[in-house]
Motif scaffolding. Sequence first.
Motif, PDB file in Angstrom:
ATOM      1  N   LYS A  60       0.741  -1.385  -0.047  1.00 44.33           N
ATOM      2  CA  LYS A  60       0.009   0.035   0.139  1.00 44.33           C
ATOM      3  C   LYS A  60       0.819   1.036  -0.029  1.00 44.33           C
ATOM      4  CE  LYS A  60      -4.340  -1.890   1.974  1.00 44.33           C
ATOM      5  NZ  LYS A  60      -4.742  -2.224   3.184  1.00 44.33           N
ATOM      6  N   ALA A  61       2.282   1.163   0.013  1.00 46.46           N
ATOM      7  CA  ALA A  61       3.043   2.481  -0.198  1.00 46.46           C
ATOM      8  C   ALA A  61       2.921   2.995  -1.668  1.00 46.46           C
ATOM      9  CB  ALA A  61       4.349   2.199   0.386  1.00 46.46           C
ATOM     10  N   ASP A  62       3.087   4.338  -1.665  1.00 50.29           N
ATOM     11  CA  ASP A  62       2.875   4.845  -2.849  1.00 50.29           C
ATOM     12  C   ASP A  62       4.385   5.094  -3.346  1.00 50.29           C
ATOM     13  OD1 ASP A  62      -0.007   5.692  -3.343  1.00 50.29           O
ATOM     14  OD2 ASP A  62       0.311   6.353  -1.366  1.00 50.29           O
ATOM     15  N   TYR A  63       5.386   5.314  -2.412  1.00 50.21           N
ATOM     16  CA  TYR A  63       6.652   5.529  -2.532  1.00 50.21           C
ATOM     17  C   TYR A  63       7.496   4.566  -1.651  1.00 50.21           C
ATOM     18  CZ  TYR A  63       4.743   9.834  -4.264  1.00 50.21           C
ATOM     19  OH  TYR A  63       4.214  10.849  -4.927  1.00 50.21           O
ATOM     20  N   CYS A  89       3.389   2.355  -7.732  1.00 57.31           N
ATOM     21  CA  CYS A  89       4.211   2.663  -6.718  1.00 57.31           C
ATOM     22  C   CYS A  89       5.707   3.239  -7.242  1.00 57.31           C
ATOM     23  CB  CYS A  89       4.399   1.483  -5.448  1.00 57.31           C
ATOM     24  SG  CYS A  89       5.827   1.570  -4.290  1.00 57.31           S
ATOM     25  N   LEU A  90       6.266   4.196  -6.728  1.00 61.74           N
ATOM     26  CA  LEU A  90       7.622   4.442  -7.173  1.00 61.74           C
ATOM     27  C   LEU A  90       8.562   4.103  -6.019  1.00 61.74           C
ATOM     28  CD1 LEU A  90       7.278   8.293  -8.568  1.00 61.74           C
ATOM     29  CD2 LEU A  90       7.285   6.166  -9.898  1.00 61.74           C
ATOM     30  N   ALA A 114       9.535   0.847 -12.228  1.00 67.41           N
ATOM     31  CA  ALA A 114       9.063   1.835 -10.980  1.00 67.41           C
ATOM     32  C   ALA A 114      10.292   2.443 -10.456  1.00 67.41           C
ATOM     33  CB  ALA A 114       8.416   0.972  -9.760  1.00 67.41           C
ATOM     34  N   PHE A 115      11.560   1.964 -10.659  1.00 68.37           N
ATOM     35  CA  PHE A 115      12.803   2.441 -10.016  1.00 68.37           C
ATOM     36  C   PHE A 115      13.635   3.827 -10.570  1.00 68.37           C
ATOM     37  CE2 PHE A 115      17.262   2.394  -8.574  1.00 68.37           C
ATOM     38  CZ  PHE A 115      16.797   2.433  -7.174  1.00 68.37           C
ATOM     39  N   ILE A 116      13.713   4.793  -9.592  1.00 68.68           N
ATOM     40  CA  ILE A 116      14.440   5.771 -10.145  1.00 68.68           C
ATOM     41  C   ILE A 116      15.711   6.026  -8.953  1.00 68.68           C
ATOM     42  CG2 ILE A 116      14.452   8.397 -10.481  1.00 68.68           C
ATOM     43  CD1 ILE A 116      11.363   8.025 -11.321  1.00 68.68           C
ATOM     44  N   GLY A 117      16.819   5.802  -9.423  1.00 70.05           N
ATOM     45  CA  GLY A 117      17.954   5.996  -8.416  1.00 70.05           C
ATOM     46  C   GLY A 117      18.082   7.168  -8.022  1.00 70.05           C
TER      47      GLY A 117
END
Length: 367
Positions: A60-63, A89-90, A114-117
Amino acid sequence: MERAAVLGIGLIGGSLALGLKERAGVEVYGYDRSEKTLHLAESAGVIHRGFTRMEEAVTKADYIFLAVPVGTAPDLLEALAELDLKPDCLISDVGSTKGRIMEQAAVFPRLREAFIGGHPMAGSHQSGVKAARSLLFENAYYILTPFPETPLSKVQRLSRLLVTATRAQLVIMNPEHHDRIVGAISHLPHILAAGLVNQVDRYNESNEWFHRLAAGGFRDLTRIAASDPVMWRDILLSNRESILGLMQDWIREMERVKEALEAEDSFSIQTFFEQAKISREQLPDRKIGILSPVWECYVDVADHPGVIGKVATLLGEEGISIANIGVMENREDGAGVLRLAFREERDYRRAKTVLARKGYTVIDLNE
Ligand SMILES: NC(=O)C1=CN([C@@H]2O[C@H](COP(=O)(O)OP(=O)(O)OC[C@H]3O[C@@H](n4cnc5c(N)ncnc54)[C@H](O)[C@@H]3O)[C@@H](O)[C@H]2O)C=CC1
Ligand SMILES: O=C(O)C(=O)Cc1ccc(O)cc1
């Protein structure tokens, strides 16, 4: 209310959690392997709730932000790929190196989407949640390393949240450039600092005056040698190639100085220091970190002894807190320039109004 999960509630995870909670109005769940850390973080209001099972923090996390040592982050990321996360989710991280974690995210299509370093370029030699500060990243650079195909809308969504939470300056960079640059300006200096401290430590075993006399330059140069050894072990191992190249260049540089000294080549020795002095003096004077004032203005004042007190009293009476005050220059015509620095934008704006009302000329550096 949006929710963020922060994995690893130490210096960086805790500082980010505080910013997310206090400034971005996000509900923050924390995950850490240490129950004690979670209790501490909950009772200090760093996170809303803490979990020792990652699943409970992330569903349920948005980030999701990974804030564990860089040697651990790829394993946590792999574990995330197996879990049922919110579809939009990011996921990001705060690690000091970016190549390895981007490689890991690239393995799993869901993570690649979904992943941004991320890497906030501020911190300290301290570690642990006790050292966390909500304004740790204020005005610092915060590097993001999205995949080339990551939609701009996702980068913007994450940037907006991070700018609100940290007040840092976001910069987008590719992971290889990032790792070479921070290798040179952060990782190599940590190796040199530790090497120098260890060398002097060996001499000190037979003569304790080495440590007793260690002051000034030695202390300035080696502050970062007090950093967390596990964190730095992991950073070196995960940025191995860049660092090996940089160390090779460093060894060559030292060989050159050594040869110049052996040959008593005074011109080369002086040039070595001259080049460094010029470059050092031209380094941008970035005001990073918690103790650094951000909002500054100059005030034209008559140069007489009482003026600092007068201005400080005037602002104090209005309840405006000044982070720093000082005379910038003393001009020949007897006028002076007072430099005022504020931590809060609100204080800075009110100070400008109050001073202008009293007839002072205010020179603005922020606008
Ligand atoms: N310390 C600094 O100045 C900066 C550090 N970074 C990066 O931030 C990350 C975190 O560093 P710090 O906050 O300084 O470290 P820290 O030691 O203060 O915090 C790390 C936290 O992660 C937890 N942890 C470790 N392994 C775990 C695992 N397997 N599962 C769950 N929790 C685990 C620890 O219990 C601790 O609470 C590192 O990747 C580091 O490269 C980035 C910028 C600055
Ligand atoms: O204390 C210092 O000067 C640091 O160097 C802090 C630091 C450590 C690691 C990073 O990835 C970024 C900043």
